[in-house]
Each structure stands twice: as C-alpha cells, then as structure tokens.
Enzyme design. Structure first.
Site, short mmCIF file in Angstrom:
data_model
loop_
_atom_site.label_atom_id
_atom_site.label_comp_id
_atom_site.label_asym_id
_atom_site.label_seq_id
_atom_site.Cartn_x
_atom_site.Cartn_y
_atom_site.Cartn_z
N ALA A 160 3.12 -3.22 114.50
CA ALA A 160 3.45 -2.53 115.74
C ALA A 160 2.74 -1.19 115.88
CB ALA A 160 4.97 -2.32 115.85
N LYS A 161 2.16 -0.69 114.78
CA LYS A 161 1.36 0.55 114.77
C LYS A 161 2.06 1.69 115.49
CE LYS A 161 -3.07 -1.87 114.41
NZ LYS A 161 -2.61 -3.27 114.59
N ARG A 162 3.32 1.91 115.16
CA ARG A 162 4.09 2.97 115.81
C ARG A 162 3.73 4.34 115.22
NH1 ARG A 162 4.81 -0.92 118.90
NH2 ARG A 162 6.80 -1.33 119.89
#
EC number: 4.1.1.23
Length: 299
Positions: A108-110
């Site tokens: 999700a590369k938050r």
C-alpha cells in the site's frame, strides 16, 4: 474457489515477522507472488473488470498457491480502484492467505505524518483490523521518523515493514540518490543510505533477520554502490521486484545485492499470473519462478 472470512484479523502467531519470513523462504524458496489484478490480466483470464472478476481472480491465486510460496503481495491500488467493495475483496484475500498458511505483504506504500500515519498503521498493522496482513510497504519520504507509528505498531504486533529505498523507476534517483550535506557541498550521505541505516538500527541483533526490510529493485544496476547503501548491515529482508524473467539474473543480482543476496525476497506478479487461469498452470509457473530465484540468489 474458497473464500476467507473478511472479519477481524488475528494476531500473527509466534516469532516476529523477519523470523517467520526467513523460515518461509527456506521452505518454499525466496519468492513472493504479487496479486496485481490489472484489467488486462482479468481480461486474459476471461473475467470482467469489476468486483466479481477481482474477487474470482484474487482468490483463485490464493487457492492455487496458498501454502506453496513464501508470501503473497496484494497491490492495494488494484483493489481500491473498485471502491469499498474492492477493499472488502482485499480483506478476503488477506484472510484466505492466512487460512492457507501463507504470509501476506500488503503493498500500500503508505506514508504521512503524526495522527494520519498512526491511522494508516492501525488500518494495516493492528491486531483486529481486517486489512492487516503480516507486513506493509511504506514510504519514508516525509522523513524516516514520520514512520514511527508504523514501526511501533509493527513491533508490538509482530508484523513487518518494507521501506521504499532504491526503486527501478527512472524518476527515483531524484530523491533516493540525493545527498544530505551539512556544509552545502555535495559530500554527505545519500537518502537511500540513510534509509538503510535507520533499518539497520531497528534490526540490530535480530536473528535470523529483522522485521524492517527495504524495497530495492533488482534492475537498478550499480545504484547500491553509487549511493553508498549498506544492504548487508540492514540485517532485514530485501523485497526485490525484477528478478529472473523480469530482467535481473545472477550477474545483475550480484552487482545489486552482493553479500546481502540471501535476504532477498524476489517479487513476481505477471510472470506467474500470466500463466493462469488454471491452478495447474499457476503452480507450475510459481515453481519455475521460485527455482529461478533460488538459483540466482542462493546458487
């Protein structure tokens, strides 16, 4: 096709994520299968580009490969584009992978600051959240310290993180290769090297490896050396898109990862998913990809 319950996620059992991933890699090979339901792949499988096709596609992959690969990596964006019903499918995928005995890295590369990063951490790393897999990809480009809520919650729950470090997209160097200097000169430490140093501190003393890994593209050539990034010292897993059929063989991997190759988890999506839709074809493709990754990384 079976379906996992989309209810609250159970806490990971036993060892921290790094140790569980190392054991899975030893058992199944250093391969992570991405679950990336591109519209083109849904079409190739004869499925509609809607929530029903998304669900059918994703759960078929888990049914075929669950318990046969080291990890799955569902790309959250391909679920989010279908709205709340797509996110419900992601919850099902995470639950189904858990039921099959496979680790899940939610891609999700938050990345954000303060309470917002804390909310992301609760969504993807907290016990009881249906979106919580075994690990999460995160972006450190608001400063590594901005990831503190995720680091703290992952540590508390036995989950892992993969921090973006050196990626293969052509724009990545603009940030990742940048040098921080104290005196206005070009001498200093690159951003990528700083990310690796922070991870190394968090993983210090962990055996067989820590739970804070990095995302390092397998096709980045000499970028590791050029940025002074010490991947061996990281002592954590290195998630590597681009191994094998996607572009990087044994020679390229030796250049990129050097002595850190044994901690590399090769990520493959289309090379495996493109073999579908039959379970037999998926299993065969995953077996070939795992063998190729093992030969390249551990030969």
């Amino acid at each position: 096709m079976s379906a996992g319950s989309p209810g609250a996620a159970a806490a990971p059992s036993g060892a921290p994520f790094g140790a569980r991933l190392a054991a899975a890699m030893d058992e199944h090979g250093p391969l992570c299968v991405g679950i990336d339901p591109h519209a083109s792949l849904l079409h190739a499988w004869g499925l509609p580009d809607d929530v029903s096709g998304l669900r059918e596609f994703s759960l078929r992959v888990v049914d075929a490969l669950g318990g046969r690969v080291a990890a799955f990596k569902p790309q959250a964006a391909f679920f989010e584009r279908h709205g709340s019903r797509g996110l419900a499918v992601l919850e099902e995928v995470i639950a189904a992978a858990r039921a099959a005995g496979s680790l899940t890295i939610v891609d999700a590369k938050r990345g954000d600051i303060g309470s917002t990063m804390g909310a992301y951490a609760e969504a993807f790393l907290a016990d009881g959240s249906p979106l919580a897999g075994d690990a999460l990809t995160v972006s450190p480009y608001l400063g590594f310290g901005s990831l503190a809520p995720a680091v703290e919650l992952a540590t508390a729950t036995g989950r892992g993180l993969f921090v973006l470090c050196l990626t293969s997209n052509k724009e990545g160097f603009e940030v990742q290769h940048a040098v921080r200097s104290e005196d206005g000169t070009e001498r200093g430490t690159s951003v990528a090297a700083l990310m690796a140093t922070h991870a190394a501190v968090l993983n210090a003393g962990a055996e067989p490896m820590g739970s804070v890994g990095l995302v390092v593209g397998a096709t980045i050539g000499d970028a590791v050396a050029a940025t002074g990034t010490d991947l061996v010292a990281v002592n954590g897993p290195l998630l590597a898109p681009g191994v094998g059929a996607q572009g990087a063989g044994e020679r390229e991997l030796a250049t990129t990862f050097g002595e850190a190759r044994r901690n590399v988890l090769a990520s493959s999506s289309r090379a495996v998913l493109g073999a579908g839709p039959t379970p037999e074809a998926l299993v065969s493709a995953a077996r070939d990809a795992a063998r190729e990754a093992t030969d390249a990384l551990r030969g």
